[in-house]
Design an enzyme around this catalytic site. Structure first.
Site, short mmCIF file in Angstrom:
data_model
loop_
_atom_site.label_atom_id
_atom_site.label_comp_id
_atom_site.label_asym_id
_atom_site.label_seq_id
_atom_site.Cartn_x
_atom_site.Cartn_y
_atom_site.Cartn_z
N ARG A 53 26.26 10.73 9.40
CA ARG A 53 25.16 9.82 9.66
C ARG A 53 25.66 8.43 10.04
O ARG A 53 26.78 8.07 9.75
CB ARG A 53 24.26 9.72 8.42
CG ARG A 53 23.46 10.96 8.09
CD ARG A 53 22.59 10.76 6.86
NE ARG A 53 23.38 10.34 5.70
CZ ARG A 53 23.46 9.10 5.25
NH1 ARG A 53 22.80 8.13 5.83
NH2 ARG A 53 24.21 8.81 4.20
N LYS A 195 18.00 14.18 7.03
CA LYS A 195 17.89 13.06 6.09
C LYS A 195 16.78 12.09 6.48
O LYS A 195 16.25 11.37 5.63
CB LYS A 195 19.22 12.33 5.98
CG LYS A 195 20.31 13.13 5.27
CD LYS A 195 19.89 13.55 3.87
CE LYS A 195 21.04 14.19 3.10
NZ LYS A 195 20.59 14.78 1.81
N HIS A 214 17.14 13.78 -4.84
CA HIS A 214 18.36 14.22 -4.15
C HIS A 214 19.17 15.03 -5.16
O HIS A 214 20.03 14.49 -5.85
CB HIS A 214 19.13 13.01 -3.64
CG HIS A 214 20.26 13.35 -2.73
ND1 HIS A 214 21.45 12.67 -2.71
CD2 HIS A 214 20.39 14.32 -1.78
CE1 HIS A 214 22.25 13.19 -1.80
NE2 HIS A 214 21.63 14.19 -1.23
N SER A 232 28.49 13.15 -3.54
CA SER A 232 29.43 14.04 -2.87
C SER A 232 30.73 14.18 -3.67
O SER A 232 31.27 13.19 -4.18
CB SER A 232 29.76 13.47 -1.48
OG SER A 232 30.65 14.30 -0.80
N LYS A 236 27.86 19.43 -7.09
CA LYS A 236 26.42 19.71 -7.12
C LYS A 236 26.09 21.08 -6.51
O LYS A 236 25.39 21.89 -7.11
CB LYS A 236 25.69 18.58 -6.38
CG LYS A 236 24.19 18.73 -6.27
CD LYS A 236 23.55 17.40 -5.87
CE LYS A 236 24.03 16.89 -4.53
NZ LYS A 236 23.25 17.39 -3.39
N THR A 237 26.60 21.33 -5.31
CA THR A 237 26.31 22.60 -4.63
C THR A 237 27.01 23.76 -5.32
O THR A 237 26.42 24.81 -5.58
CB THR A 237 26.74 22.52 -3.15
OG1 THR A 237 26.00 21.48 -2.51
CG2 THR A 237 26.47 23.84 -2.43
N ASP A 251 19.89 20.68 -2.25
CA ASP A 251 20.03 19.28 -1.87
C ASP A 251 18.80 18.40 -2.07
O ASP A 251 18.92 17.28 -2.56
CB ASP A 251 20.45 19.19 -0.40
CG ASP A 251 20.97 17.82 0.00
OD1 ASP A 251 21.65 17.19 -0.82
OD2 ASP A 251 20.69 17.39 1.13
N ARG A 315 30.79 21.01 8.37
CA ARG A 315 29.62 21.52 7.65
C ARG A 315 29.11 22.83 8.23
O ARG A 315 29.43 23.19 9.36
CB ARG A 315 28.48 20.49 7.68
CG ARG A 315 28.74 19.28 6.79
CD ARG A 315 27.52 18.42 6.64
NE ARG A 315 27.76 17.31 5.72
CZ ARG A 315 27.34 17.29 4.46
NH1 ARG A 315 26.69 18.32 3.95
NH2 ARG A 315 27.58 16.25 3.69
#
Length: 525
Positions: A53, A195, A214, A232, A236-237, A251, A315
């Site tokens: 981004r 996003k 988030h 990040s 989390k994932t 997410d 990604r």
């Protein structure tokens, strides 16, 4: 199709591919956009010079009434209506007189809280990305589909007048809340679309008393929902993708009167150093329909996931249907447990701590993790990162609004909240070691099965965190971080140092108009 053309606000539109078959999009991307097919059938694309981004190029139009709600500052930068009008003209000129891909989707699995959105682009793989990432309407929904928000992705154009417009570069991502329009120019990175709509959900829902988050979410066999917040690199994932629990999403979620719901219909996972051994679910999802971004592959389409030469931010996007163990309706009840993940590279925080409601508010607003020292000359120690509500970049409103909603929902639904450190133990980065995945998994399991509540707890000095003395599957000496350091005086000094960073960061919430002085729940020096 003529009806759709007339709705787009563009001139002389040629063929419109609306919610097209994935095969058509893949074939178009390979034939016309330089895309390739990986050995497992995924589409491989490059996003150009932007592989992430461009936050400094994101703007909101400064107009009434939204300007009364938006928290203006470094995150939410204002642009005038005149500049927006110029850029909208630029974007529409780029998208006129050509074939277009129009993708109509829903954001939000809860009927009571979802928004309908339309994405307009001239790039086939971007349309494929949107189909992966959001919730696709069925034919009956499409017949009377009316978008509540429209995104014009004119990535092939730039703002040549950016200096006179007062912008930072030729790139622009601009949101007009009153007109329900976003425009994108100069960047091909598809994450801007994902996003961007998340930012808008973060504007709309709190005004309805609903909490956008988030975070990732999963649900157990007994119907217990868990939320995982974390920046990040905190896991989390990985930690929410559990063979024993169904994934709700990885997410973006909302929490309304019905419970927790995914905003999205897919996942957007980092793949740098991805392996089938450590993340089999994500690895297995990379097949036809998935899109790999900025990866390196050989002539046979075999991807080298260790190669970050294009970017470390490689990604994959894929629909949730590519994950075997997921919730088909992408919803769960009110959460039983909330887990704040951090990777503390200072080696100070415990592997797990139970938080009071006030501590939950404090650590939610702090949104802490630490990045390890990089290769830059002179940087020899970790760098603390604080991101309000674990997603500051996507919050149009004051972070205390989201914290207030969290506190209300913790009270209303009697939710347990925990802090889990996936970072370092036995010393800071360079001296200590990374917390083992075995210990972290055992902490998560103890939270989810409730066994942690049977533990005796002790209080960690300075941070005043309640730490279990014993926990099944976790080495006892690891539970209190002070006991893992050979030099306990050095631990005490490092503890005070990290506490000072927390205290300094939290001062931004202690304004005259703020009701959120939770400093008593934070570390005490």
């Amino acid at each position: 199709m003529s009806d759709i053309r007339s709705q787009l606000g563009l001139e002389n539109v040629q063929t419109v591919y609306r919610n097209s078959d994935v095969d058509l999009l893949i074939n178009h991307a390979v034939k016309n956009e330089g895309a390739q097919i990986s050995s497992t059938g995924a589409l491989m694309i490059d996003t150009g010079i932007f592989t992430g981004r461009s936050p400094k190029d994101k703007f909101f139009v400064n107009q009434d009434p939204s300007n009364k709600y938006i928290a203006w500052g470094d995150i939410n930068t204002a642009v005038t209506k005149d500049v927006y009008d110029d850029l909208l003209l630029t974007a529409k000129k780029q998208l006129s007189n050509k074939d277009l891909f129009v993708t109509d989707v829903f954001c939000g699995a809860s009927i009571d809280s979802r928004r309908s959105a339309r994405f307009i682009t001239e790039i086939a793989w971007q349309a494929n990305f949107i189909q992966n990432m959001f919730i696709m309407p069925d034919e009956s929904d499409l017949d009377g589909f009316s978008p509540q928000f429209t995104v014009y992705n004119a990535c092939k154009t730039i703002d040549k007048s950016y200096v006179s417009h007062g912008l930072h570069s030729e790139v622009f991502v601009v949101f007009n809340v009153e007109e329900n329009i976003a425009i994108i120019g100069g960047t091909w990175y598809a994450g801007e679309m994902k996003k961007g709509l998340f930012s808008m959900m973060n504007y709309w829902l709190p005004l309805e008393g609903k909490l956008p988050m988030h975070c990732s979410a999963n649900i157990g066999k007994d119907g217990d929902t868990a939320l995982f917040f974390g920046l990040s690199g905190t896991g989390k994932t990985t930690l929410s993708t559990d063979p024993n629990r169904a994934l709700i999403g990885d997410d973006e979620h909302g929490w309304d009167d019905n419970g927790v719901f995914n905003f999205e219909g897919g996942c957007y996972a980092k793949v740098i150093n991805l392996s089938a051994e450590h993340e089999p679910e994500i690895y297995g999802a990379i097949k036809k329909g998935a899109i790999l971004e900025n990866v390196v592959a050989d002539e046979n389409g075999i991807v080298d996931f260790t190669d970050g030469s294009k970017t470390e931010n490689t990604r994959v996007s894929y629909p949730l249907s590519h994950i075997e163990n997921h919730t088909p309706d992408m919803k769960g009840g009110h959460p039983k447990n909330i887990i704040f993940l951090c990777a503390d590279a200072f080696g100070v925080l415990p592997p797990v701590a139970k938080l009071t409601k006030q501590q939950a508010m404090y650590y939610f607003l702090s949104g802490y993790t630490a990045k390890v020292a990089g290769t830059e000359r002179g940087i020899t120690e970790p760098v603390a990162t604080f991101s309000s509500c674990f997603g500051e970049a996507f919050l149009p409103l004051n972070p205390t609004i989201y914290a207030a909603l969290l506190g209300e929902k913790i009270d209303a639904h009697n939710v347990n909240v925990y802090l889990v450190n996936t970072g370092w133990t036995g010393g800071p980065y360079g001296i200590g070691t990374r917390m083992s995945i075995k210990n972290t998994r055992a902490c998560i399991n103890g939270i989810l099965d409730g066994s942690i509540t049977q533990s005796d707890f002790e209080t960690l000095p300075v941070f005043n965190l309640a730490v279990p003395k014993t926990l099944d599957g976790v080495e006892t000496k690891v539970l209190n971080p002070r006991h893992t350091w050979e030099d306990t005086e050095a631990y005490d000094e490092m503890s005070k140092k990290l506490a000072g960073m927390y205290v300094k960061n939290f001062k931004k919430y202690l304004t005259l108009e703020s009701d959120y002085d939770f400093t008593a729940a934070g570390p005490q020096l």
